[in-house]
Write a protein that holds these residues in place. Structure first.
Motif, PDB file in Angstrom:
ATOM      1  N   ALA A  21      28.117  36.578  38.574  1.00  0.00           N
ATOM      2  CA  ALA A  21      28.412  36.968  39.954  1.00  0.00           C
ATOM      3  C   ALA A  21      29.667  36.236  40.407  1.00  0.00           C
ATOM      4  O   ALA A  21      29.806  35.027  40.202  1.00  0.00           O
ATOM      5  N   TRP A  22      30.601  36.978  40.981  1.00  0.00           N
ATOM      6  CA  TRP A  22      31.835  36.310  41.374  1.00  0.00           C
ATOM      7  C   TRP A  22      31.621  35.393  42.568  1.00  0.00           C
ATOM      8  O   TRP A  22      30.677  35.528  43.337  1.00  0.00           O
ATOM      9  N   ASP A  23      32.526  34.468  42.699  1.00  0.00           N
ATOM     10  CA  ASP A  23      32.489  33.481  43.777  1.00  0.00           C
ATOM     11  C   ASP A  23      32.979  34.146  45.063  1.00  0.00           C
ATOM     12  O   ASP A  23      34.095  34.672  45.118  1.00  0.00           O
ATOM     13  N   GLU A  24      32.145  34.137  46.102  1.00  0.00           N
ATOM     14  CA  GLU A  24      32.526  34.770  47.362  1.00  0.00           C
ATOM     15  C   GLU A  24      33.750  34.100  47.978  1.00  0.00           C
ATOM     16  O   GLU A  24      34.578  34.756  48.614  1.00  0.00           O
ATOM     17  N   THR A  25      33.872  32.790  47.765  1.00  0.00           N
ATOM     18  CA  THR A  25      35.063  32.093  48.273  1.00  0.00           C
ATOM     19  C   THR A  25      36.315  32.604  47.581  1.00  0.00           C
ATOM     20  O   THR A  25      37.361  32.822  48.214  1.00  0.00           O
ATOM     21  N   GLU A  26      36.206  32.822  46.264  1.00  0.00           N
ATOM     22  CA  GLU A  26      37.335  33.353  45.513  1.00  0.00           C
ATOM     23  C   GLU A  26      37.653  34.777  45.963  1.00  0.00           C
ATOM     24  O   GLU A  26      38.819  35.166  46.066  1.00  0.00           O
ATOM     25  N   LEU A  27      36.617  35.561  46.248  1.00  0.00           N
ATOM     26  CA  LEU A  27      36.828  36.926  46.728  1.00  0.00           C
ATOM     27  C   LEU A  27      37.591  36.905  48.055  1.00  0.00           C
ATOM     28  O   LEU A  27      38.544  37.679  48.247  1.00  0.00           O
ATOM     29  N   GLU A  28      37.185  36.023  48.954  1.00  0.00           N
ATOM     30  CA  GLU A  28      37.873  35.935  50.245  1.00  0.00           C
ATOM     31  C   GLU A  28      39.328  35.502  50.066  1.00  0.00           C
ATOM     32  O   GLU A  28      40.223  35.992  50.773  1.00  0.00           O
ATOM     33  N   ARG A  29      39.572  34.601  49.126  1.00  0.00           N
ATOM     34  CA  ARG A  29      40.945  34.145  48.886  1.00  0.00           C
ATOM     35  C   ARG A  29      41.823  35.291  48.383  1.00  0.00           C
ATOM     36  O   ARG A  29      42.948  35.499  48.866  1.00  0.00           O
ATOM     37  N   ILE A  30      41.289  36.057  47.428  1.00  0.00           N
ATOM     38  CA  ILE A  30      42.062  37.173  46.872  1.00  0.00           C
ATOM     39  C   ILE A  30      42.251  38.263  47.925  1.00  0.00           C
ATOM     40  O   ILE A  30      43.328  38.867  48.035  1.00  0.00           O
ATOM     41  N   GLN A  31      41.212  38.513  48.716  1.00  0.00           N
ATOM     42  CA  GLN A  31      41.343  39.504  49.789  1.00  0.00           C
ATOM     43  C   GLN A  31      42.423  39.095  50.789  1.00  0.00           C
ATOM     44  O   GLN A  31      43.178  39.940  51.286  1.00  0.00           O
ATOM     45  N   LEU A  32      42.502  37.801  51.066  1.00  0.00           N
ATOM     46  CA  LEU A  32      43.518  37.310  51.993  1.00  0.00           C
ATOM     47  C   LEU A  32      44.917  37.500  51.416  1.00  0.00           C
ATOM     48  O   LEU A  32      45.858  37.878  52.139  1.00  0.00           O
ATOM     49  N   GLU A  33      45.061  37.251  50.118  1.00  0.00           N
ATOM     50  CA  GLU A  33      46.361  37.431  49.475  1.00  0.00           C
ATOM     51  C   GLU A  33      46.800  38.897  49.491  1.00  0.00           C
ATOM     52  O   GLU A  33      47.998  39.193  49.590  1.00  0.00           O
ATOM     53  N   LEU A  34      45.829  39.792  49.399  1.00  0.00           N
ATOM     54  CA  LEU A  34      46.143  41.222  49.299  1.00  0.00           C
ATOM     55  C   LEU A  34      45.823  41.968  50.593  1.00  0.00           C
ATOM     56  O   LEU A  34      45.636  43.188  50.579  1.00  0.00           O
ATOM     57  N   LYS A  35      45.779  41.257  51.707  1.00  0.00           N
ATOM     58  CA  LYS A  35      45.375  41.870  52.973  1.00  0.00           C
ATOM     59  C   LYS A  35      46.308  42.992  53.408  1.00  0.00           C
ATOM     60  O   LYS A  35      45.908  43.913  54.125  1.00  0.00           O
ATOM     61  N   VAL A  36      47.565  42.945  52.965  1.00  0.00           N
ATOM     62  CA  VAL A  36      48.529  43.965  53.401  1.00  0.00           C
ATOM     63  C   VAL A  36      48.151  45.351  52.886  1.00  0.00           C
ATOM     64  O   VAL A  36      48.644  46.362  53.401  1.00  0.00           O
ATOM     65  N   PHE A  37      47.281  45.408  51.868  1.00  0.00           N
ATOM     66  CA  PHE A  37      46.868  46.702  51.309  1.00  0.00           C
ATOM     67  C   PHE A  37      45.548  47.197  51.907  1.00  0.00           C
ATOM     68  O   PHE A  37      45.120  48.314  51.603  1.00  0.00           O
TER      69      PHE A  37
END
Length: 443
Positions: A21-37
């Motif tokens: 199961a992926w790390d939810e903190t890591e998911l939030e970090r990646i989502q923040l990096e790619l928020k423009v999409f």
């Protein structure tokens, strides 16, 4: 680690990669990096995905797929072919332009594969993984771009039930080995039982799919013995048993039964049908307890309607009884009949007791009779044992033939499924190379 079994040079592969199961903190970090999409992002740096050049679309899809690989704790350079295939899949399915999950052009293909995966998982009791391009594109749209599903839809339920995202890393790792198709894992579904109800037929089977999984059952000797025992018992003759039941009827009950028919006969002017119904409802016992005035009416009616049996009952019912009891005898099948030899032995024992005055002689005859009984019982057991063996052999041969037929059917369906997957994969790759083409995902 991969464990392969081969059948006629057609590999059936099970992967043993664990759930992660992926790390939810890591998911939030990646989502923040790619928020423009992201679909609902309103920042000044938001990217309008509706008006992009081909180069921009490819660039942004690569960024999103890279984010998906990071979420799965994988490096894109370690799986270059899979990475490029996932980028092409996102381009071909217009993952950047999706604004509603069910309207995304890749949704139909995802649902087909999810249902197929669910079918095979329930069929075998093992988790199955989706093709890498399907699961990575779903992560891009659903998790990184945050395209909503409008509630808990079927696809979300299937993804949760069958751990789609937990096994996503395995889909990428085994992309080349599995030909980008649904693959079985060695991980058992908890509390799984073979389904006896109809399960969703996989889309790739079409009309030839199984309507329900074939339960995997090994026939043990105990099962066979039980079946043989039932067969032997069914062949044992049953003695008829005579039973007598005491019945009772009162005048009130008899009047309640007869009067409605009398009224109907007089109302319908003695129609044949009404007369037959009345005669069918009467019995000798009912007539016996009727009051004299009704007996007189029945006597006249039976003579005019030609119901001779009723006329005889009335003539014989001379007593004025208000209650009548009688016994009804019925012959039913009883317990299995004793073998004739045992009946003969029982008769011999009775003769010993009645006709042999000497106690010593009677005792000796009884011993001999007992020995005969034990010998016959021993022979009977040997016969039963032989019968069990013969019937067991026949049953096992039949069960083996059935198992062979079922195995052949299953293998044929799996081979058909493999051909369908190859054809579908070819269609997907062709569509991915033609960005403007409308993809037909059905084989």
């Amino acid at each position: 680690m991969i464990m392969a079994k081969y059948r006629d040079n057609d590999p059936i592969v099970e992967i043993s990669d664990p759930q992660i199961a992926w790390d939810e903190t890591e998911l939030e970090r990646i989502q923040l990096e790619l928020k423009v999409f992201q679909k609902d992002y309103k920042g000044v740096d938001a990217i309008d995905t509706r008006n992009l050049s081909e180069a921009e679309r490819r660039k942004y899809c690569r960024q999103l797929v890279e984010g998906a690989f990071q979420l799965l704790r994988l490096r894109s350079q370690d799986y270059p072919e899979c990475f490029e295939a996932c980028v092409c899949r996102c381009l071909g399915s217009h993952a950047l332009e999706a604004h509603l999950w069910s309207r995304w052009s890749g949704y139909k293909e995802v649902m087909i594969k999810l249902r197929d995966m669910a079918y095979f998982s329930e069929l075998h009791g093992k988790y199955h993984i989706l093709p890498a391009t399907t699961v990575v594109a779903s992560i891009v749209v659903k998790k990184l771009r945050k395209v909503g599903t409008g509630g808990l839809d079927e696809s979300t339920c299937l993804m949760m039930r069958y751990k789609v995202f937990e096994f996503a890393h395995a889909s990428v790792k085994h992309f080349n080995e599995q030909g980008n198709k649904i693959t079985r894992t060695k991980h058992a579904i908890p509390n799984w039982k073979p389904k006896v109800l109809k399960v969703e037929t996989p889309g790739s089977f079409g009309e030839t799919g199984l309507s329900q999984p074939i339960p995997h059952k090994s026939f043990g000797m105990e099962d066979t013995k039980s079946q043989v025992g039932m067969m032997l018992k069914s062949q044992m003759p049953l003695l008829p048993v005579t039973t007598t039941t005491t019945k009772k009827i009162t005048r009130v009950q008899a009047v309640d039964l007869v009067v409605p028919h009398m009224v109907k006969i007089m109302k319908e002017l003695w129609s044949t049908t009404t007369n037959d119904e009345c005669a069918a409802s009467l019995t000798k016992e009912i007539v016996i307890v009727l009051p004299p005035e009704i007996k007189e009416w029945l006597q006249v009616w039976s003579r005019q309607a030609g119901k001779q049996e009723v006329e005889i009952w009335v003539r014989e019912a001379t007593e004025d009884l208000e209650t009548y009891e009688w016994g009804e005898t019925q012959v039913v099948q009883g317990r299995p009949a004793a073998e004739p030899i045992y009946a003969a032995i029982n008769e011999l024992e009775e003769l010993h007791n009645e006709n042999v005055p000497s106690v010593a002689t009677r005792h000796k005859l009884q011993e001999g009779t007992t020995m005969i009984r034990h010998y016959v019982m021993g022979m009977e057991e040997k016969w039963k044992e032989w019968a069990y063996k013969e019937l067991s052999k026949e049953l096992l041969e039949c069960q083996g033939a059935i198992a062979t037929d079922v195995s052949f059917i299953r293998c044929s369906l799996e081979e058909d499924d493999e051909r369908c997957w190859k054809k579908r994969r070819a269609n997907m790759e062709h569509a991915a190379n033609d960005d403007g083409a409308k993809t037909n995902w059905l084989p």
